[in-house]
Design a protein around this motif. Sequence first.
Motif, PDB file in Angstrom:
ATOM      1  N   ASP A   1      28.935  36.207  14.566  1.00 33.23           N
ATOM      2  CA  ASP A   1      29.401  35.384  15.683  1.00 33.23           C
ATOM      3  C   ASP A   1      29.200  36.270  16.854  1.00 33.23           C
ATOM      4  OD1 ASP A   1      31.488  37.069  16.040  1.00 33.23           O
ATOM      5  OD2 ASP A   1      32.883  36.048  14.859  1.00 33.23           O
ATOM      6  N   VAL A   2      29.513  35.560  18.107  1.00 30.60           N
ATOM      7  CA  VAL A   2      29.062  36.172  19.352  1.00 30.60           C
ATOM      8  C   VAL A   2      29.984  37.132  19.712  1.00 30.60           C
ATOM      9  CG1 VAL A   2      30.632  34.552  20.746  1.00 30.60           C
ATOM     10  CG2 VAL A   2      28.594  35.293  21.704  1.00 30.60           C
ATOM     11  N   ARG A   3      31.281  37.354  19.094  1.00 31.84           N
ATOM     12  CA  ARG A   3      32.168  38.345  19.462  1.00 31.84           C
ATOM     13  C   ARG A   3      31.732  39.512  18.858  1.00 31.84           C
ATOM     14  NH1 ARG A   3      35.782  34.197  17.696  1.00 31.84           N
ATOM     15  NH2 ARG A   3      36.247  35.553  15.766  1.00 31.84           N
TER      16      ARG A   3
ATOM     17  N   VAL B   1      22.999  34.045  15.381  1.00 33.33           N
ATOM     18  CA  VAL B   1      24.170  33.938  16.058  1.00 33.33           C
ATOM     19  C   VAL B   1      25.025  32.691  16.261  1.00 33.33           C
ATOM     20  CG1 VAL B   1      24.849  34.634  18.632  1.00 33.33           C
ATOM     21  CG2 VAL B   1      22.882  35.759  17.733  1.00 33.33           C
ATOM     22  N   GLU B   2      26.343  32.911  16.179  1.00 33.48           N
ATOM     23  CA  GLU B   2      27.018  31.614  16.329  1.00 33.48           C
ATOM     24  C   GLU B   2      28.101  31.783  17.496  1.00 33.48           C
ATOM     25  OE1 GLU B   2      30.510  28.906  14.204  1.00 33.48           O
ATOM     26  OE2 GLU B   2      29.938  30.903  13.375  1.00 33.48           O
ATOM     27  N   ASP B   3      27.909  30.712  18.570  1.00 35.58           N
ATOM     28  CA  ASP B   3      28.822  30.837  19.792  1.00 35.58           C
ATOM     29  C   ASP B   3      29.251  29.268  19.979  1.00 35.58           C
ATOM     30  OD1 ASP B   3      29.605  30.815  22.317  1.00 35.58           O
ATOM     31  OD2 ASP B   3      28.127  32.187  23.075  1.00 35.58           O
ATOM     32  N   GLN B   4      30.476  29.178  19.884  1.00 39.94           N
ATOM     33  CA  GLN B   4      31.065  27.586  20.015  1.00 39.94           C
ATOM     34  C   GLN B   4      31.118  27.379  21.426  1.00 39.94           C
ATOM     35  OE1 GLN B   4      34.846  28.009  17.735  1.00 39.94           O
ATOM     36  NE2 GLN B   4      34.014  28.277  16.040  1.00 39.94           N
TER      37      GLN B   4
ATOM     38  N   ASN C   1      23.221  30.083  22.938  1.00 33.54           N
ATOM     39  CA  ASN C   1      23.246  31.224  22.183  1.00 33.54           C
ATOM     40  C   ASN C   1      23.077  31.062  20.745  1.00 33.54           C
ATOM     41  OD1 ASN C   1      23.214  32.935  24.400  1.00 33.54           O
ATOM     42  ND2 ASN C   1      25.501  32.906  24.406  1.00 33.54           N
ATOM     43  N   ASN C   2      23.080  29.812  20.265  1.00 33.70           N
ATOM     44  CA  ASN C   2      23.193  29.629  18.684  1.00 33.70           C
ATOM     45  C   ASN C   2      21.987  29.479  18.445  1.00 33.70           C
ATOM     46  OD1 ASN C   2      25.902  29.144  18.344  1.00 33.70           O
ATOM     47  ND2 ASN C   2      25.761  27.138  19.153  1.00 33.70           N
TER      48      ASN C   2
ATOM     49  N   ARG D   1      32.068  39.895  26.689  1.00 33.35           N
ATOM     50  CA  ARG D   1      31.214  38.751  26.068  1.00 33.35           C
ATOM     51  C   ARG D   1      29.773  38.723  26.529  1.00 33.35           C
ATOM     52  NH1 ARG D   1      29.689  33.489  25.079  1.00 33.35           N
ATOM     53  NH2 ARG D   1      31.157  32.219  24.003  1.00 33.35           N
TER      54      ARG D   1
ATOM     55  N   GLY E   1      35.551  33.761  23.016  1.00 33.86           N
ATOM     56  CA  GLY E   1      34.108  34.601  22.790  1.00 33.86           C
ATOM     57  C   GLY E   1      34.239  36.003  23.422  1.00 33.86           C
TER      58      GLY E   1
ATOM     59  N   THR F   1      28.550  41.049  20.625  1.00 33.54           N
ATOM     60  CA  THR F   1      28.961  41.668  21.770  1.00 33.54           C
ATOM     61  C   THR F   1      29.232  42.969  21.672  1.00 33.54           C
ATOM     62  OG1 THR F   1      29.541  39.564  22.835  1.00 33.54           O
ATOM     63  CG2 THR F   1      30.647  41.547  23.859  1.00 33.54           C
TER      64      THR F   1
END
Length: 396
Positions: free
Chosen positions: A349-351, A312-315, A320-321, A289, A127, A354
């Motif tokens: 996505d989370v990247r 937001v997508e955070d795997q 955070n999703n 991150r 991330g 950021t």
Amino acid sequence: MPVHRLTEKEELLESDRICSIAFVSPWDREEAVRGLESPDFQPTVSFGHFTEEGQLTASLLLPQFQMRYEGHDVPMVGVGGVASLPEYRYGGAVRQIFHTALEWMWDQGAVFSSLYPFSHSYYRKFGYELCQLVTQYKLPTEALESFSCTCKVRMFQPGEDLAPLQAVYNARLGQYNLAVRREERHWKSLFGKDPAKEMRYTYLLEDAGGPLAYVIFKPEEGEDGKIGNVRELAFAKPEGLPQALGFLYRLGAQYEAFRIALPEDVPLAALLEESYDTAPTWINQPMARVIHVEKALQAKAPGEGRSYTVAVEDQLLPGNNGVFQVSQQGGAVTVEKLPEGAQADLSVDVRVLTQLLTGFLSLEEALYKPGVTLSGNLETLHQAFPKRAAYLTDLF
């Protein structure tokens, strides 16, 4: 458990030994023991991966900082000393440590994490994303001839009061996003010990208004003479930069050239008489991150009476999703997670988030990245996510 926090003396020593192998550096057990037992030793949180037989195979360090973000200090956790034994690599040990470490950061209340990668693609798996390009300029000393130094200049000695240097740093460099709020340990690391022995020199420039700038540099051997490698050039006001450059010009008898790292919003080439004299390169390319999306969005105001939504997508950090709505009313900013299935103005996505949060990418630049969807509310999103320069140079 295959992953746990390292607290025992032998665990810390083995982690240190693994680092020496991974970073190809000598290691002496007796010296390492003395370091752990020194009254100056400051323990850093670290996690490691173990085999079922109890063999430590990989570890990392998690130093904690306060980081500047949108004019405020927020908790940030650095990641350093990521190392594994060669015979255990490609077995997922570091990945397992990161899963545990990220959850620990969340529990500690961190808003961001950052690191200096050996490979950007590797740390994107966890991330992290590129957040800064540190520009270093190499230029001959004679290229600084147009600058003059009219300030009082003196060499700073270790043990002196740090207040003048801290005032200069905090006035400008310390205000950039990602900048570390320096404590005494950071200043000691920056200045080293005896400049006569270490050949790392710090000069403080002062005018009638007080401390104006400082420059820290160390000589290196160049092709035709010595090069001054400037570790840090800081100035409290814009006029401090030409004053500091004028001081460096005075050193032309000893140094044929200088390497100077500056924030990306400082237009050095535009200040030179001949722009061809400088050859900029990118040196450090740190990654960051966001650890807690809701806390980070709190600083991204949409403007009075406005709101925006971002999906937001955070795997790796499920908290955070989701879709977050950021609103501002009566000067107060509120962040609310909306019910599942809510529509979003922006999906990332989370990247990428950021990069938007830190200001590394503008909204338009983010749209070049795959997976970014913009559905509307463009004016408000522009207000919330302006492009900004960052400046993280403290190593860990």
